[in-house]
Scaffold this active site. Structure first.
Site, PDB file in Angstrom:
ATOM      1  N   ASP A 194       8.260  -3.846  -8.492  1.00 55.43           N
ATOM      2  CA  ASP A 194       8.208  -3.984  -7.018  1.00 55.43           C
ATOM      3  C   ASP A 194       6.743  -3.764  -5.970  1.00 55.43           C
ATOM      4  O   ASP A 194       6.389  -2.435  -6.546  1.00 55.43           O
ATOM      5  CB  ASP A 194       9.604  -4.367  -6.071  1.00 55.43           C
ATOM      6  CG  ASP A 194      10.196  -2.512  -6.451  1.00 55.43           C
ATOM      7  OD1 ASP A 194      10.280  -2.309  -7.040  1.00 55.43           O
ATOM      8  OD2 ASP A 194      10.376  -2.035  -5.323  1.00 55.43           O
ATOM      9  N   GLU A 195       6.284  -3.760  -5.114  1.00 52.75           N
ATOM     10  CA  GLU A 195       5.955  -2.851  -4.415  1.00 52.75           C
ATOM     11  C   GLU A 195       4.443  -2.325  -5.071  1.00 52.75           C
ATOM     12  O   GLU A 195       4.434  -1.460  -4.937  1.00 52.75           O
ATOM     13  CB  GLU A 195       6.188  -2.193  -3.746  1.00 52.75           C
ATOM     14  CG  GLU A 195       7.292  -3.230  -2.497  1.00 52.75           C
ATOM     15  CD  GLU A 195       8.008  -2.243  -1.797  1.00 52.75           C
ATOM     16  OE1 GLU A 195       8.388  -2.784  -0.613  1.00 52.75           O
ATOM     17  OE2 GLU A 195       8.473  -0.984  -1.925  1.00 52.75           O
TER      18      GLU A 195
END
Ligand code: TNX
Length: 526
Positions: A313-314
Site C-alpha cells: 500500500d501507499e
C-alpha cells in the site's frame, strides 16, 4: 427485548414457547473436550455459572446427578464452521461438522443465557447457523504503537466472541519492526525501540509469536502476519541502511508532518510521526530480494496459516514501474514458499503478480481513483478479494468528531450506522459474492496506545463488521433497527467484561453509563 440479543445474528433462529433450560453448576456437558471447555468457559464468563464437564474422559466428571445435559457432537454434513443448537427444557443438543462450528455454538449459547428470578436459563429455541464468508478478519497495527502479547490476547478474546476467524497483524511499518527474526536480528536490535509520538516500542520474541499463534488457534483464529513492502519500510533502513531508498518528501508528507507533528523522515533516524508514503526499499538491488527471501522464508516457517500479507500500500516513494516489478517478485517469492500472498489493492496495478494473490480493498464504499479497477485485477487473475472499505470498516476512524482517538481521512467520521449499512457485493462493480473471500476490520494505531484505546475505537463498531462478515445478506434481522437494538443489549456484558466502548448516540443503551464513562477516553496524539 423479549429474546436475548444475538450478535452476529444467526442465519435461522426459531423460538419455541416451551419451558426454558435451567443452567446450573450440575449441568453436565458431554462431547469433545475442547468444545466442552469452550462451552463451559463461555457460559461461566457470561453467567458466573460453570456447568461441569462430563466429556470423553470419565475421570473429569464430578459426582452427582446432572440436572440437564448439553450434548456436543461433531456430525458430518453441514457447511464449514456451521452449527445447530436445539434447546429443550431438559437438554441442549449442539451439532457441527467441525470444531470451529462447536466453538461458535459456544459463543451463541453464552449470548442465549438469560438471568431470571429462578436463576440462569436458556430459552427453548432452534438455531441453524453458518457464516456468509469464510474469511472474517480483524487487523491490529502493532507497528505504529507496539501492543503487548497480553493486549493481543485480549483482542483475540474479543474477536472470538464475535466469530471472527482471522487475526491480521501489521508487524512492520516506518515506525518500527515488531517480530524478532533469527535470520535478520538487526531488525529488532535497531528498529523496534519507539512508537508514534516517541512512545515506547517493543517487539515479539519468537516465543511470544508462538504464544500468539497458539492462543489464536485455540479460539479458531488464523494469524495473518503482514510485513509491509516496498513502502512503509523506513524502519528497515535503521537496521540495513543499504536497502533503503532516500525518503521522498512529497507535499502530502510535508502536510502531514505539519498537521500531526513529529520530525521529517530522516535516514537512519527512528521515525515517530504519522506521515505515510515516503519510504521505499531499493527495487533494483538484489540485496533487497535476499532480504525478502530471509524475512518471508522465516515468517513462513513461523506461521502455520496459509497466508502471508506483503503490504504494497501507499508505495508513493516507489516509481510505478518499479512497484510493479517488485510486487511481481515478492508475491512469487511468497507463493514459492507455499503460502498464499495477500496484498493491499494497489498491487492490482502490477502485471505479473503470483496468480493466486489475494487483494485487500481499502478504498471507500464508493470507489475513487481507479481503486476498483485495481481490485478487479485479482479476480481477473482467478483469485479473490478481502473487503475493508475504509469509510465503513476502518475501526481507527473517529466515530464522532469529539473523539479524542482516531483519524478522519476516510470521508470524515464513521458512525455505527455507517459501519453497519454497507453491502460487500455492492462495493466494486463486477465483484460478486463468489469473488469475495471475506471482510476485515483494520485498526491502525497511530492514535491508539493501549487496550482501552483499542476497545473505545473498536466497540461497538466491531460488532457491525462481525455481522456483515457472518450473517446472511437477506435476513429479517439484517436491518439497522434490529442491529441497533441488539447492540443496546451488549452494554452490561461489555461493562462486566471490562470492555470500554463508545456510547454511540445512535443506540438506546440498555445499561446506564458506567462511572468512568465521563473520564477522558485517552490521549490525544500531539
Ligand atoms: C492508511 S489503508 C494506511 C495506513 C494508515 C491508515 C490510517 C492502508 C492500507 N494504509 O498506513 O495507518 O491509513 O487510517
Amino acid at each position: 427485548m423479549s429474546h436475548p440479543a444475538l450478535l452476529p445474528v444467526p442465519a435461522a433462529v426459531s423460538w419455541r414457547s416451551t419451558p426454558a433450560f435451567a443452567l446450573t453448576e450440575t449441568t453436565a456437558i458431554t462431547g469433545p473436550r475442547d468444545a466442552g471447555t469452550a462451552v463451559a468457559d463461555a457460559l461461566a464468563t457470561r453467567t458466573g455459572v460453570r456447568p461441569r464437564l462430563a466429556t470423553a474422559d470419565p475421570g473429569d466428571a464430578a459426582s452427582g446427578p446432572a440436572e440437564g445435559a448439553i450434548d456436543l457432537r461433531v456430525e458430518a454434513g453441514g457447511a464449514p464452521e456451521s452449527y445447530r443448537i436445539r434447546v429443550d427444557a431438559d437438554r441442549i443438543a449442539v451439532t457441527a461438522p467441525d470444531a470451529a462450528g462447536l466453538f461458535y455454538a459456544a459463543q451463541t449459547l453464552a449470548q442465549l443465557a438469560t438471568s431470571t428470578a429462578d436463576g440462569w436459563t436458556i430459552a427453548a429455541v432452534d438455531i441453524d447457523d453458518a457464516p456468509r464468508f469464510g474469511y472474517r478478519g480483524v487487523m491490529l497495527d502493532v507497528a505504529r504503537h507496539f501492543h503487548s502479547v497480553a493486549t493481543v490476547r485480549a483482542f483475540i478474546d474479543r474477536a472470538a466472541l464475535l466469530k471472527f476467524n482471522h487475526l491480521h497483524l501489521h508487524l512492520s511499518d516506518d515506525q518500527g519492526w515488531r517480530l524478532a527474526l533469527r535470520s535478520r536480528p538487526e531488525l529488532t536490535a535497531h528498529a523496534a525501540g519507539t512508537s508514534v509520538g516517541g512512545d515506547p516500542g517493543g517487539f515479539y520474541t519468537q516465543d511470544d509469536w508462538a504464544d500468539i499463534v497458539a492462543y489464536a488457534a485455540a479460539r479458531h483464529l488464523t494469524v495473518v502476519p503482514e510485513i509491509d513492502v516496498p513502502g512503509h519500510t523506513h524502519a528497515v533502513g535503521l537496521a540495513y541502511p543499504a536497502l533503503a531508498a532516500d525518503p521522498v518528501l512529497s507535499e502530502h508528507v510535508l502536510e502531514t508532518v505539519a498537521a500531526f507533528g513529529g520530525a521529517e523522515p530522516t535516514p537512519g533516524v527512528a521515525y515517530d510521526g504519522m506521515a505515510v508514503g515516503f519510504s521505499s526499499l531499493k527495487i533494483h538491488d538484489e540485496a533487497t530480494y535476499a532480504f525478502l527471501a530471509d524475512v518471508f522464508g522465516e515468517l513462513a516457517r513461523l506461521t502455520p496459516g496459509p497466508y502471508l500479507h506483503v503490504g504494497g500500500d501507499e508505495a508513493l516513494g516507489t516509481p510505478p514501474e518499479d512497484f510493479a516489478l517488485f510486487m511481481s517478485r515478492v508475491t512469487r517469492l511468497v507463493a514459492d514458499l507455499g503460502k498464499t500472498p495477500i496484498t493491499w489493492h494497489e498491487a492490482g496495478a502490477a502485471a505479473g503478480l503470483a496468480p493466486d494473490t489475494i487483494g485487500q480493498y481499502w478504498g471507500f464504499v464508493t470507489p475513487t481513483d481507479g481503486m476498483d479497477e485495481k481490485t478487479r485485477t485479482f479476480v481477473r487473475n482467478g483469485a479473490q478479494v478481502i473487503l475493508s472499505p475504509a469509510d465503513a470498516i476502518y475501526l481507527d476512524m473517529k466515530e464522532t468528531p469529539d473523539s479524542p482517538l482516531g483519524l478522519t481521512w476516510a470521508n470524515g467520521t464513521t458512525s455505527l450506522e455507517r459501519a453497519y449499512a454497507w453491502e460487500p457485493t455492492a462495493i466494486v462493480a463486477g465483484i460478486g459474492e463468489g469473488d469475495i473471500l471475506g471482510v476485515e476490520a483494520p485498526l491502525w494505531t497511530e492514535t491508539v496506545r493501549d487496550l482501552d484505546d483499542i476497545d473505545q475505537l473498536a466497540f461497538p463498531r466491531i460488532t457491525a463488521a462481525a455481522e456483515v462478515a457472518w450473517s446472511p445478506q437477506h435476513h429479517p434481522d439484517r436491518t439497522w433497527t434490529s442491529f441497533a437494538a441488539r447492540v443496546a443489549g451488549q452494554a452490561a456484558h461489555w461493562d462486566a467484561a471490562g470492555i470500554r466502548y463508545h456510547r454511540s448516540a445512535q443506540v438506546a443503551w440498555d445499561a446506564p453509563a458506567s462511572a468512568d464513562d465521563s473520564a477522558p477516553g485517552a490521549h490525544e496524539v500531539a
